[in-house]
Design a protein around this motif. Structure first.
Motif, PDB file in Angstrom:
ATOM      1  N   ASP A 151      12.410   2.987 -49.629  1.00  0.00           N
ATOM      2  CA  ASP A 151      12.073   3.294 -48.965  1.00  0.00           C
ATOM      3  C   ASP A 151      12.332   3.228 -47.437  1.00  0.00           C
ATOM      4  OD1 ASP A 151      10.394   4.904 -47.175  1.00  0.00           O
ATOM      5  OD2 ASP A 151       9.489   3.665 -45.826  1.00  0.00           O
ATOM      6  N   ARG A 152      12.755   1.796 -47.520  1.00  0.00           N
ATOM      7  CA  ARG A 152      13.936   1.247 -46.633  1.00  0.00           C
ATOM      8  C   ARG A 152      15.792   1.885 -46.850  1.00  0.00           C
ATOM      9  NH1 ARG A 152      13.074  -5.265 -45.900  1.00  0.00           N
ATOM     10  NH2 ARG A 152      15.196  -5.176 -45.910  1.00  0.00           N
ATOM     11  N   THR A 158      20.332   7.837 -44.490  1.00  0.00           N
ATOM     12  CA  THR A 158      20.361   8.128 -43.810  1.00  0.00           C
ATOM     13  C   THR A 158      20.770   8.343 -42.658  1.00  0.00           C
ATOM     14  OG1 THR A 158      18.141   9.942 -44.272  1.00  0.00           O
ATOM     15  CG2 THR A 158      18.484  10.179 -42.421  1.00  0.00           C
ATOM     16  N   ALA A 159      20.654   6.863 -42.019  1.00  0.00           N
ATOM     17  CA  ALA A 159      21.187   6.784 -40.851  1.00  0.00           C
ATOM     18  C   ALA A 159      23.090   6.613 -40.878  1.00  0.00           C
ATOM     19  CB  ALA A 159      20.551   5.322 -40.569  1.00  0.00           C
ATOM     20  N   GLY A 160      23.510   6.040 -42.771  1.00  0.00           N
ATOM     21  CA  GLY A 160      24.529   6.332 -42.475  1.00  0.00           C
ATOM     22  C   GLY A 160      25.208   4.730 -42.351  1.00  0.00           C
ATOM     23  N   ARG A 161      24.452   4.129 -43.195  1.00  0.00           N
ATOM     24  CA  ARG A 161      23.809   2.530 -43.177  1.00  0.00           C
ATOM     25  C   ARG A 161      24.296   1.895 -44.249  1.00  0.00           C
ATOM     26  NH1 ARG A 161      20.003  -0.363 -42.287  1.00  0.00           N
ATOM     27  NH2 ARG A 161      18.498   1.338 -41.537  1.00  0.00           N
ATOM     28  N   ALA A 162      25.346   2.645 -45.396  1.00  0.00           N
ATOM     29  CA  ALA A 162      25.434   2.726 -46.751  1.00  0.00           C
ATOM     30  C   ALA A 162      25.303   1.156 -47.655  1.00  0.00           C
ATOM     31  CB  ALA A 162      26.952   3.594 -47.357  1.00  0.00           C
ATOM     32  N   ASP A 163      25.596  -0.001 -46.532  1.00  0.00           N
ATOM     33  CA  ASP A 163      25.926  -0.920 -47.306  1.00  0.00           C
ATOM     34  C   ASP A 163      24.800  -1.271 -47.458  1.00  0.00           C
ATOM     35  OD1 ASP A 163      28.247  -2.061 -47.890  1.00  0.00           O
ATOM     36  OD2 ASP A 163      29.735  -2.620 -45.814  1.00  0.00           O
ATOM     37  N   ASP A 164      23.942  -1.327 -46.148  1.00  0.00           N
ATOM     38  CA  ASP A 164      21.493  -1.758 -45.880  1.00  0.00           C
ATOM     39  C   ASP A 164      21.416  -0.890 -47.367  1.00  0.00           C
ATOM     40  OD1 ASP A 164      23.510  -3.322 -43.567  1.00  0.00           O
ATOM     41  OD2 ASP A 164      21.902  -2.134 -42.185  1.00  0.00           O
ATOM     42  N   ALA A 165      21.634   0.204 -47.354  1.00  0.00           N
ATOM     43  CA  ALA A 165      21.388   0.815 -48.754  1.00  0.00           C
ATOM     44  C   ALA A 165      21.171   0.836 -49.687  1.00  0.00           C
ATOM     45  CB  ALA A 165      21.477   2.227 -47.848  1.00  0.00           C
ATOM     46  N   ARG A 170      19.648  -2.393 -54.508  1.00  0.00           N
ATOM     47  CA  ARG A 170      19.302  -3.581 -55.270  1.00  0.00           C
ATOM     48  C   ARG A 170      18.565  -4.448 -55.607  1.00  0.00           C
ATOM     49  NH1 ARG A 170      25.701  -5.176 -54.925  1.00  0.00           N
ATOM     50  NH2 ARG A 170      27.075  -4.000 -56.226  1.00  0.00           N
ATOM     51  N   ALA A 171      17.936  -4.687 -54.670  1.00  0.00           N
ATOM     52  CA  ALA A 171      17.054  -6.179 -53.849  1.00  0.00           C
ATOM     53  C   ALA A 171      15.541  -4.642 -55.581  1.00  0.00           C
ATOM     54  CB  ALA A 171      16.492  -5.708 -52.793  1.00  0.00           C
ATOM     55  N   ALA A 172      15.288  -3.490 -55.571  1.00  0.00           N
ATOM     56  CA  ALA A 172      14.133  -2.975 -55.740  1.00  0.00           C
ATOM     57  C   ALA A 172      14.657  -3.419 -57.191  1.00  0.00           C
ATOM     58  CB  ALA A 172      13.964  -1.868 -54.655  1.00  0.00           C
ATOM     59  N   ASP A 173      15.616  -3.130 -57.492  1.00  0.00           N
ATOM     60  CA  ASP A 173      16.136  -2.958 -58.728  1.00  0.00           C
ATOM     61  C   ASP A 173      16.134  -4.103 -59.925  1.00  0.00           C
ATOM     62  OD1 ASP A 173      17.400  -1.204 -61.428  1.00  0.00           O
ATOM     63  OD2 ASP A 173      18.720  -2.681 -61.215  1.00  0.00           O
ATOM     64  N   ASP A 174      16.609  -4.927 -58.788  1.00  0.00           N
ATOM     65  CA  ASP A 174      16.158  -6.842 -59.894  1.00  0.00           C
ATOM     66  C   ASP A 174      14.417  -6.968 -59.656  1.00  0.00           C
ATOM     67  OD1 ASP A 174      18.993  -6.787 -59.457  1.00  0.00           O
ATOM     68  OD2 ASP A 174      18.845  -8.543 -57.476  1.00  0.00           O
ATOM     69  N   LEU A 175      13.613  -6.599 -59.371  1.00  0.00           N
ATOM     70  CA  LEU A 175      12.863  -6.364 -59.266  1.00  0.00           C
ATOM     71  C   LEU A 175      12.109  -5.813 -60.212  1.00  0.00           C
ATOM     72  CD1 LEU A 175      10.446  -5.928 -55.506  1.00  0.00           C
ATOM     73  CD2 LEU A 175      10.906  -7.489 -57.068  1.00  0.00           C
ATOM     74  N   ARG A 187      23.311   6.457 -55.705  1.00  0.00           N
ATOM     75  CA  ARG A 187      23.609   6.765 -54.937  1.00  0.00           C
ATOM     76  C   ARG A 187      23.563   6.017 -53.538  1.00  0.00           C
ATOM     77  NH1 ARG A 187      17.836   9.564 -55.608  1.00  0.00           N
ATOM     78  NH2 ARG A 187      17.314   7.417 -54.393  1.00  0.00           N
ATOM     79  N   ALA A 188      22.966   4.506 -53.142  1.00  0.00           N
ATOM     80  CA  ALA A 188      23.857   3.963 -51.867  1.00  0.00           C
ATOM     81  C   ALA A 188      25.157   3.727 -52.507  1.00  0.00           C
ATOM     82  CB  ALA A 188      23.560   2.971 -51.999  1.00  0.00           C
ATOM     83  N   ARG A 189      25.640   3.015 -53.514  1.00  0.00           N
ATOM     84  CA  ARG A 189      27.513   3.013 -54.422  1.00  0.00           C
ATOM     85  C   ARG A 189      27.963   4.240 -54.153  1.00  0.00           C
ATOM     86  NH1 ARG A 189      26.215   0.720 -60.296  1.00  0.00           N
ATOM     87  NH2 ARG A 189      25.883  -1.669 -59.850  1.00  0.00           N
ATOM     88  N   ARG A 190      27.696   5.450 -54.207  1.00  0.00           N
ATOM     89  CA  ARG A 190      28.252   6.540 -53.367  1.00  0.00           C
ATOM     90  C   ARG A 190      28.666   6.921 -52.330  1.00  0.00           C
ATOM     91  NH1 ARG A 190      25.275   8.809 -58.192  1.00  0.00           N
ATOM     92  NH2 ARG A 190      23.929   9.950 -56.178  1.00  0.00           N
ATOM     93  N   ALA A 191      27.350   5.880 -51.614  1.00  0.00           N
ATOM     94  CA  ALA A 191      28.347   6.836 -49.986  1.00  0.00           C
ATOM     95  C   ALA A 191      28.759   5.450 -50.132  1.00  0.00           C
ATOM     96  CB  ALA A 191      26.543   5.688 -49.950  1.00  0.00           C
ATOM     97  N   VAL A 192      28.318   4.098 -50.598  1.00  0.00           N
ATOM     98  CA  VAL A 192      29.725   2.795 -49.899  1.00  0.00           C
ATOM     99  C   VAL A 192      31.230   3.317 -50.187  1.00  0.00           C
ATOM    100  CG1 VAL A 192      30.471   0.715 -50.178  1.00  0.00           C
ATOM    101  CG2 VAL A 192      28.021   1.309 -49.453  1.00  0.00           C
TER     102      VAL A 192
END
Length: 247
Positions: A151-152, A158-165, A170-175, A187-192
């Motif tokens: 969710d974060r 959406t806010a344009g903070r691709a690095d934070d996304a 990644r943290a979710a995927d690591d779990l 999606r986040a990688r493409r945005a970065v």
């Protein structure tokens, strides 16, 4: 002789009237006694359920039974004190569906705060839905934490903070890597890449040459930086162009 004849004729009438009065009185007594017995049976059933009578009549009674902290379940009783069949069927179906609803609610709550337990509902004899406090399991805790991170990541993207996304995805995927977490990372990688590539006009981290940090570890570098995807395996093992993140 005529007086005696009149008395003999009146006697059956008097006896008949007395019989009718006695029958009427018996009917009233039996009816009242039946009502009392029905109410008593309903109260006894409600007591066995651990509840409290909130309404009672010859036809139907209502018993509020504790279901979970702060909530009750209203049980419909027949005049003889038994459980109403239609009401029993409806409440049992609702109880069977409630555990899924409760878990979904806990997942939503977990997106904004830590959830350690929730009320689990189950059907109990002779016919009530009971709730008990249930601790969140390890697997559920992972799912709850993933839901919050994903969710974060969506909000950051959406806010344009691709690095934070990307960091949250990644943290979710690591779990525990799932289809949802992998899609979020992609999606986040493409945005970065869009915000950090040549001609993007981004004022964020600039693209640097791997030679600039040749021989240095991420701990020694002390910050994150961007490289061309796949150009710097020592600092960017997954080749997405985000070097030293999480180290």
């Amino acid at each position: 002789m005529s007086a005696r004849s009149d008395e003999r004729r009146r006697l059956p009438v008097v006896i008949g009237a007395l019989v009718l009065v006695l029958v009427a009185l018996a009917a009233v007594i039996l009816t009242r006694g039946g009502d009392g017995d029905g109410v008593a049976r309903q109260a006894a059933t409600c007591d066995r359920l651990g509840g409290k009578i909130t309404g009672s009549s010859d036809a139907r009674g209502y018993c509020d039974v504790p279901r979970a902290p702060g909530t009750v379940e209203t049980v419909v009783l027949r005049g003889d004190g038994g459980l109403d069949v239609g009401d029993l069927r409806r409440r049992r179906a609702a109880c069977a569906a409630d555990p899924d609803r409760v878990r979904r609610t806990a997942l939503v709550r977990a997106r904004t705060r830590t959830v350690d337990s929730y009320v689990a509902l189950s059907w109990r004899a002779p016919g009530v839905c009971r709730g008990r406090e249930t601790r969140v399991t390890g697997a559920e805790r992972v799912r709850f934490r993933q839901a919050r991170l994903l969710d974060r990541a969506r909000v950051a993207l959406t806010a344009g903070r691709a690095d934070d996304a990307l960091a949250d995805a990644r943290a979710a995927d690591d779990l525990a890597s799932t289809t949802a977490t992998r899609a979020s990372v992609s999606r986040a990688r493409r945005a970065v890449r869009r915000t950090s590539g040549p001609g993007s006009g981004s004022s964020g981290t600039q693209l640097v040459s791997p030679a600039e940090y040749l021989g240095l570890s991420c701990a020694e570098i002390g910050h994150a930086f961007r490289v061309a995807p796949g150009a710097d395996p020592p600092h960017d093992p997954d080749g997405d162009g985000q070097a030293c993140v999480g180290q």
